[in-house]
Enzyme design. Structure first.
Site, PDB file in Angstrom:
ATOM      1  N   ASP A  85      -6.546  -0.349 -33.612  1.00 18.35           N
ATOM      2  CA  ASP A  85      -5.922  -1.396 -32.948  1.00 18.35           C
ATOM      3  C   ASP A  85      -5.640  -0.790 -31.529  1.00 18.35           C
ATOM      4  O   ASP A  85      -4.665   0.084 -31.193  1.00 18.35           O
ATOM      5  CB  ASP A  85      -4.583  -1.620 -33.749  1.00 18.35           C
ATOM      6  CG  ASP A  85      -3.871  -2.943 -33.537  1.00 18.35           C
ATOM      7  OD1 ASP A  85      -4.311  -3.397 -32.170  1.00 18.35           O
ATOM      8  OD2 ASP A  85      -3.064  -3.412 -34.072  1.00 18.35           O
ATOM      9  N   ASP A  96      -5.082  -7.515 -27.193  1.00 16.99           N
ATOM     10  CA  ASP A  96      -4.767  -6.793 -28.402  1.00 16.99           C
ATOM     11  C   ASP A  96      -5.878  -7.033 -29.394  1.00 16.99           C
ATOM     12  O   ASP A  96      -6.068  -8.297 -29.581  1.00 16.99           O
ATOM     13  CB  ASP A  96      -3.375  -7.181 -28.615  1.00 16.99           C
ATOM     14  CG  ASP A  96      -2.630  -6.264 -29.948  1.00 16.99           C
ATOM     15  OD1 ASP A  96      -3.469  -5.463 -30.523  1.00 16.99           O
ATOM     16  OD2 ASP A  96      -1.687  -6.927 -30.380  1.00 16.99           O
ATOM     17  N   HIS A 155       1.229 -12.516 -33.289  1.00 19.76           N
ATOM     18  CA  HIS A 155       2.356 -12.649 -32.088  1.00 19.76           C
ATOM     19  C   HIS A 155       1.876 -13.225 -31.014  1.00 19.76           C
ATOM     20  O   HIS A 155       0.739 -13.010 -30.581  1.00 19.76           O
ATOM     21  CB  HIS A 155       3.059 -11.336 -31.949  1.00 19.76           C
ATOM     22  CG  HIS A 155       1.952 -10.149 -31.606  1.00 19.76           C
ATOM     23  ND1 HIS A 155       1.427  -9.946 -30.394  1.00 19.76           N
ATOM     24  CD2 HIS A 155       1.131  -9.494 -32.587  1.00 19.76           C
ATOM     25  CE1 HIS A 155       0.556  -8.983 -30.633  1.00 19.76           C
ATOM     26  NE2 HIS A 155       0.374  -8.593 -31.847  1.00 19.76           N
ATOM     27  N   HIS A 163       5.127  -8.187 -27.972  1.00 24.58           N
ATOM     28  CA  HIS A 163       5.223  -9.031 -29.150  1.00 24.58           C
ATOM     29  C   HIS A 163       6.423 -10.024 -28.672  1.00 24.58           C
ATOM     30  O   HIS A 163       7.680  -9.813 -28.681  1.00 24.58           O
ATOM     31  CB  HIS A 163       6.131  -8.256 -30.127  1.00 24.58           C
ATOM     32  CG  HIS A 163       5.061  -7.287 -31.216  1.00 24.58           C
ATOM     33  ND1 HIS A 163       5.300  -5.890 -31.093  1.00 24.58           N
ATOM     34  CD2 HIS A 163       4.013  -7.415 -31.571  1.00 24.58           C
ATOM     35  CE1 HIS A 163       4.243  -5.363 -31.716  1.00 24.58           C
ATOM     36  NE2 HIS A 163       3.420  -6.241 -32.180  1.00 24.58           N
ATOM     37  N   GLU A 188      -3.789 -11.258 -36.435  1.00 26.51           N
ATOM     38  CA  GLU A 188      -4.286 -10.040 -36.919  1.00 26.51           C
ATOM     39  C   GLU A 188      -3.851 -10.245 -38.342  1.00 26.51           C
ATOM     40  O   GLU A 188      -3.125  -9.650 -39.014  1.00 26.51           O
ATOM     41  CB  GLU A 188      -3.359  -8.919 -36.368  1.00 26.51           C
ATOM     42  CG  GLU A 188      -2.020  -8.899 -36.124  1.00 26.51           C
ATOM     43  CD  GLU A 188      -1.501  -7.761 -35.438  1.00 26.51           C
ATOM     44  OE1 GLU A 188      -2.069  -6.600 -35.872  1.00 26.51           O
ATOM     45  OE2 GLU A 188      -0.670  -7.868 -34.426  1.00 26.51           O
ATOM     46  N   GLU A 276      -8.292  -8.147 -35.807  1.00 26.27           N
ATOM     47  CA  GLU A 276      -7.397  -8.783 -34.575  1.00 26.27           C
ATOM     48  C   GLU A 276      -8.258  -9.200 -33.409  1.00 26.27           C
ATOM     49  O   GLU A 276      -8.997  -8.347 -32.903  1.00 26.27           O
ATOM     50  CB  GLU A 276      -6.536  -7.985 -34.540  1.00 26.27           C
ATOM     51  CG  GLU A 276      -5.205  -8.433 -33.285  1.00 26.27           C
ATOM     52  CD  GLU A 276      -3.986  -7.653 -32.956  1.00 26.27           C
ATOM     53  OE1 GLU A 276      -4.251  -6.274 -33.073  1.00 26.27           O
ATOM     54  OE2 GLU A 276      -3.056  -7.927 -32.474  1.00 26.27           O
TER      55      GLU A 276
HETATM   56 CO    CO Z   1      -1.222  -7.127 -32.258  1.00 24.84          CO
END
Ligand code: CO
Length: 293
Positions: A85, A96, A155, A163, A188, A276
């Site tokens: 990640d 992200d 998020h 976040h 995600e 994600e």
């Molecule tokens: Co994330």
């Protein structure tokens, strides 16, 4: 959002997508966790971009928040399921993105989180609720014979903030936030053979500054000085001066200056997959910044 800010999100997305896939290609049986993590993080900083958070590299039943420690001697083995990640920030504009690397026997589990992500993305447009997206994720994963991880969520993203609202669940809930044009969100899905809930391990490698507090301990002062340029984005214990680090970190967490992210795991012997992407919500759908390739 202004055009130059959109271009920063897109460029951060292109960097993250390219380097995440390069990193995935380095995850092979017998390979070193520390070498992969350091190589990926160096590839990002060599572009001139910042890491929005340390590369998360999590094994098997661990879902998230692990990364290499300073003298990490862990190696990958055949049969492992590894989640990578990655967060890339350009002037604080964050991409992200995550994927799962199957080192043997997890094809359908990896496909479940990937398909859930694709289905969620197809739902994204102004007016859709986070609950509807969560329901699409849950239906896709359960239809493939696995469970979504209910207590991990997607998020929103804001400059230097990994976040923010809206929270996007991985299960169907009533209502939830309504997506609006111009929001930047990361979705995600996690699919698991385990219980569908994660809990904290004792191991914590990733921290974030959440408040400014007076400190006197020299080793704690050193840590805060060293992370000032993170502007509140998470950092790794591995990035810090190691002298007297344990007492300094625990003091900083206790005082409320730092927040620690423990490694999150499902039950022993289970496997968790993750996929994600980051996207910008547009008038009629979204642009997937980490899926341009
Ligand atoms: Co994330």
């Amino acid at each position: 959002m202004k055009d130059d800010e959109i271009e920063q999100y897109l460029e951060a997305g292109r960097i993250a997508e390219r380097i995440l896939h390069a990193g995935a290609g380095m995850v092979t049986p017998g390979g070193s966790v520390l070498e992969v993590v350091e190589a990926v993080e160096t590839m990002v900083t060599d572009t001139g971009a910042d890491l929005a958070f340390p590369l998360n590299l999590s094994f098997n039943e661990d879902a998230a928040h692990d990364t290499a420690s300073t003298a990490d001697d862990r190696l990958f083995s055949a049969g492992d399921l590894i989640k990578l990640d990655l967060g890339v920030a350009l002037d604080g504009r964050i991409a992200d993105t995550a994927l799962s690397v199957d080192l043997g026997g997890h094809e359908t589990l990896v496909a479940a989180s990937a398909a859930a992500l694709a289905r969620a993305i197809s739902c994204v447009r102004p007016g859709v609720t986070a609950g509807e997206i969560g329901a699409a994720i849950q239906t896709e994963i359960e239809g493939r014979g696995f469970l979504p991880v209910a207590n991990l969520t997607g998020h929103g993203l804001a400059p230097y903030q990994i976040h923010t609202a809206p929270t996007i669940p991985n299960v169907g809930i009533a209502g939830g936030a309504v997506l609006e044009e111009g929001m930047v969100v990361a979705i995600e899905p996690f699919a698991t053979t385990g219980s569908g809930r994660v809990s904290d391990r004792a191991r914590t490698e990733i921290y974030q500054q959440i408040a400014v507090k007076p400190v006197r301990l020299p080793s704690a002062k050193r840590i805060l000085g060293g992370i000032r340029d993170r502007r509140g984005m998470p950092f790794s214990r591995r990035w810090l001066p190691q002298e007297k680090i344990e007492i300094a970190l625990s003091m900083l967490v206790k005082s409320g200056a730092l927040y620690g992210y423990p490694v999150l795991h499902d039950v022993a012997g289970s496997f968790v997959s993750q996929a994600e992407h980051t996207m910008i919500v547009t008038a009629d759908g979204c642009i997937v910044t980490t899926g341009q390739g």
